[in-house]
Motif scaffolding. Structure first.
Motif, PDB file in Angstrom:
ATOM      1  N   UNK A 108     -17.794   5.090  45.148  1.00 17.52           N
ATOM      2  CA  UNK A 108     -19.079   5.453  44.541  1.00 17.52           C
ATOM      3  C   UNK A 108     -19.906   6.288  45.517  1.00 17.52           C
ATOM      4  N   UNK A 109     -19.899   5.934  46.810  1.00 22.34           N
ATOM      5  CA  UNK A 109     -20.613   6.739  47.808  1.00 22.34           C
ATOM      6  C   UNK A 109     -20.064   8.153  47.878  1.00 22.34           C
ATOM      7  N   UNK A 110     -18.760   8.282  47.827  1.00 24.32           N
ATOM      8  CA  UNK A 110     -18.132   9.603  47.854  1.00 24.32           C
ATOM      9  C   UNK A 110     -18.517  10.415  46.617  1.00 24.32           C
ATOM     10  N   UNK A 111     -18.524   9.775  45.466  1.00 19.85           N
ATOM     11  CA  UNK A 111     -18.910  10.451  44.227  1.00 19.85           C
ATOM     12  C   UNK A 111     -20.374  10.874  44.260  1.00 19.85           C
ATOM     13  N   UNK A 115     -27.483  11.483  46.361  1.00 21.44           N
ATOM     14  CA  UNK A 115     -27.886  10.610  47.457  1.00 21.44           C
ATOM     15  C   UNK A 115     -29.401  10.517  47.591  1.00 21.44           C
ATOM     16  N   UNK A 116     -30.117  11.622  47.381  1.00 20.36           N
ATOM     17  CA  UNK A 116     -31.568  11.602  47.531  1.00 20.36           C
ATOM     18  C   UNK A 116     -32.228  10.739  46.460  1.00 20.36           C
ATOM     19  N   UNK A 117     -31.844  10.924  45.213  1.00 18.12           N
ATOM     20  CA  UNK A 117     -32.469  10.132  44.149  1.00 18.12           C
ATOM     21  C   UNK A 117     -32.063   8.659  44.228  1.00 18.12           C
ATOM     22  N   UNK A 118     -30.850   8.378  44.673  1.00 19.68           N
ATOM     23  CA  UNK A 118     -30.456   6.978  44.847  1.00 19.68           C
ATOM     24  C   UNK A 118     -31.232   6.328  45.996  1.00 19.68           C
TER      25      UNK A 118
END
Length: 166
Positions: free
Chosen positions: A59-62, A69-72
């Motif tokens: 999931x991190x790779x996706x 990454x910013x919105x998460x």
């Protein structure tokens, strides 16, 4: 040998020329080429690169590939406000959202808003340390809602509904 036998036929000359250009190997199928190009250890059941990956890693790779990454990180910041600001502060100040790198926090009273404005640099340092991907540039502390005739954050000054002279 006769002259005819010494001289190659035109078809033989073309064949030999093509063989020289394209190589002497007969044409192979795509499957045969892929089979030769593969790493022989990759087909082994316990070979290198065959271990399963954890769901979190996938999931991190996706998220990185899709640019999430910013919105998460921003949503993690809003969800973790209680731990970030402290239990007592979180009772009196609630984050409303993040717009253009500005975290907006609604405070219970103007006194809490003033106190948090004093603590702004400490909060920004903590946010930058714990949530670097959130890209928070500033924090805006707002006091409680008071009745106003304004119709939004960008109203135009001038005559309004209270103007009865005229």
């Amino acid at each position: 040998m006769s002259d005819d036998q010494q001289q190659m036929s035109e078809a033989s000359a073309v064949y030999l020329r093509f063989r020289e250009i394209f190589g002497g190997v007969p044409a192979r199928s795509r499957r045969a080429k892929r089979r030769d190009e593969r790493d022989p250890s990759a087909s082994q059941p316990f070979g290198k690169g065959r271990d399963p990956h954890g769901l979190g890693d996938v999931v991190d790779s996706l998220a990185t590939q899709l640019g999430w990454t910013s919105s998460l990180a921003q949503s993690d910041l809003l969800a973790g406000w209680r731990e970030l600001a402290g239990e007592e502060t979180a009772k009196h100040a609630i984050p409303e959202g993040i717009t253009d790198g500005v975290l907006t926090v609604r405070c219970e009273s103007t006194a809490w808003a003033t106190q948090l404005r004093i603590m702004r640099s400490d909060l920004l340092a903590t946010i930058a340390d714990r949530f670097p991907q959130a890209d928070i540039q500033s924090i805006r502390f707002q006091g409680p809602d008071a009745p106003s005739w304004k119709r939004g954050p960008r109203s135009i000054p001038g005559r309004g509904p209270r103007d009865t002279y005229g």
